[in-house]
Scaffold this motif. Structure first.
Motif, mmCIF file in Angstrom:
data_model
loop_
_atom_site.group_PDB
_atom_site.id
_atom_site.type_symbol
_atom_site.label_atom_id
_atom_site.label_comp_id
_atom_site.label_asym_id
_atom_site.label_seq_id
_atom_site.Cartn_x
_atom_site.Cartn_y
_atom_site.Cartn_z
ATOM 1 N N LEU A 179 -27.028 -5.204 13.591
ATOM 2 C CA LEU A 179 -26.659 -5.166 14.999
ATOM 3 C C LEU A 179 -27.125 -3.878 15.666
ATOM 4 O O LEU A 179 -27.336 -2.862 14.982
ATOM 5 N N LYS A 204 -28.936 -11.587 13.651
ATOM 6 C CA LYS A 204 -27.670 -10.866 13.616
ATOM 7 C C LYS A 204 -27.114 -10.670 15.030
ATOM 8 O O LYS A 204 -25.911 -10.881 15.277
ATOM 9 N N ARG A 232 -23.842 -12.479 17.133
ATOM 10 C CA ARG A 232 -22.855 -11.689 17.867
ATOM 11 C C ARG A 232 -22.670 -12.220 19.296
ATOM 12 O O ARG A 232 -21.547 -12.402 19.756
#
Length: 482
Positions: free
Chosen positions: A411, A455, A459
């Motif tokens: 992230l 990733k 999110r």
């Protein structure tokens, strides 16, 4: 609240900002007066024509009332007019009620130089909107979309007063006298507007600034028509405070002045970041976000905004195209290039991204509206309003934020993610995003793309504004020069 002298440290740029605000304040002072006079002019024309029992007409186009060719309006290719009379409905013909043609004649008679700006005005609205008649006295191009005094710039308003004989006995001075007589106050005011809006340096000397205040104050306090006008006197008082550096501006004030400046002169955008101000000048030729423009940031406490000037952006290769705001969609990307953890590194990375998009891909500018570094900085790409080149099919109806780096396996930093959230809140506050905006990943519109990285995509799919989509119709392709 911010005082004007606090915004800039360089005196001549402070003077330029004062000049721009002085023009907006002066415009606010004459709007009601000019609107009233436009209504009076409209009434005089129609009362004379309809007194014989005729009925107002709203079925004629301006083109119907003009012969073909009309000088400086018609463009003919062979026997075909490709401009004013370009469709069957816009061919020359008399008004069925014998009203609109008489209104046209009266408009022409009232023009000081017998050269109305017919391209600006819509004859089918003459009977219902006095401002459509006023527009015939504006500069010849660029005002077709304006429909009121409020959305007309100062140059248009001044031109109306200068070019329409209705104002002959309104002021205490002769309007636009011929040489060798000195220019009148209206002429001086119009020249001020042109000079400031076309300034390539955004600088004004002390002497010029003094002349600007004298001219605009003289206009607002003219003994014959505006000396007892409440709005004009309030504006004159604000000019005096602005001149002496004691005028305080709230965000609401500045937004009002922003709206006053929009149109054909320099525009001003004031963004509110939790009560703090960002100033951004946009020049007449739409060099929005050019490297040489001065974007001034004052006391940014919650978000670090890095302007194009600060990351040494190159000028856009094409004139800007603008979206209709607010938009209801925003896309998250990753650049799939290097990460950066400091402003120094991110500036270098921004230059690389712009080089890729401009020089390799052949686009007009960096594709994204904003780019976020791992340092938590929000780097201005095309800004809120400009059409980007980021998401095929969605470029002219959405805003994009790209994170610098590749986020397939990790992230972005907490600072970067926080910067995005604060920017989205800001977008809603500014009216750039609808409150119920939909957030998407780049791959939602382009399933073949990896962006914004698995990733990061996982999110954002948990975000309260996230919504999956399918490919939209193509609106503005990234292969276009936008």
């Amino acid at each position: 609240m911010a005082g004007i002298a606090d915004v800039l440290t360089e005196s001549e740029r402070t003077n330029w900002l004062k000049s721009l605000l002085a023009i907006a304040i002066a415009k606010s002072g004459v709007e009601k007066f000019v609107e009233k006079e436009a209504t009076t002019l409209h009434g005089n024309i129609y009362n004379a024509i309809l007194s014989s029992g005729a009925v107002a007409c709203n079925g004629c186009h301006t083109a119907n009332l003009l012969k073909c060719p009309t000088r400086k309006i018609c463009i003919k290719v062979g026997a075909q007019c490709t401009s004013m009379h370009d469709t069957a409905l816009k061919q020359p013909r008399p008004c069925p009620a014998n009203v609109c043609n008489r209104v046209l004649d009266e408009i022409a008679k009232q023009h000081r130089f017998s050269n109305p700006s017919w391209k600006n005005t819509s004859a089918n609205h003459w009977s219902s909107n006095p401002w459509q008649i006023a527009k015939a006295y504006f500069p010849p191009d660029g005002y077709t979309e304006t429909s009121s005094v409020q959305d007309t710039d100062f140059n248009g308003i001044i031109s109306f007063m200068m070019n329409c004989k209705h104002f002959n006995n309104t002021f205490s001075f002769p309007i636009a006298p011929a040489k060798p007589h000195p220019p009148c106050i209206l002429t001086k005011a119009r020249e001020i507007c042109r000079t400031i809006r076309h300034s390539s340096t955004s600088k004004v000397t002390d002497t010029v600034l003094q002349d600007i205040f004298i001219t605009l104050t003289s206009l607002l306090t003219g003994p014959q028509c505006l000396a007892h006008d409440a709005a004009a006197q309030e504006a004159a008082s604000k000019l005096a405070k602005l001149q002496s550096n004691v005028l305080k501006l709230t965000t609401a004030d500045i937004i009002n002045y922003e709206n006053s400046c929009k149109g054909h002169g320099a525009e001003v955008e004031w963004f509110n970041f939790d009560g703090e101000l960002i100033f951004n000048k946009i020049t007449q030729d739409q060099r929005l976000c050019d490297a040489e423009e001065e974007e001034l940031v004052l006391n940014m406490s919650t978000v670090t905004v890095v302007t194009r000037t600060q990351w040494y952006a190159k000028s856009s290769k094409e004139g800007a195209k603008y979206m209709t705001m607010p938009v209801s969609h925003m896309f998250i990307h990753h650049t799939d290039m290097n990460e950066c953890v400091s402003q120094t590194e991110c500036v270098i990375e921004m230059r690389k991204i712009q080089h890729l998009h401009q020089d390799i891909n052949g686009w007009a500018d960096i594709a994204y509206n904003f780019v976020i570094g791992q340092d938590g900085g929000v780097y201005i790409g095309r800004g809120w309003d400009r059409v980007g080149a980021h998401t095929l099919g969605w470029n002219n109806v959405s805003i994009s934020f790209a994170f610098m780096g590749n986020f397939t396996d990790k992230l972005p930093t907490d600072d970067a993610l926080k910067a995005l959230e604060e920017a989205l809140v800001l977008g809603v506050k500014l009216g750039k995003l609808t409150p119920d905006f939909k957030l998407h990943g780049h791959r939602d519109a382009r399933p073949s793309m990896e962006s914004p990285g698995q990733k990061l995509y996982d999110r954002i799919r948990k975000h309260k504004h996230y919504e999956p989509i399918g490919p939209n119709i193509v609106t503005v392709s990234p292969k276009s020069p936008v």
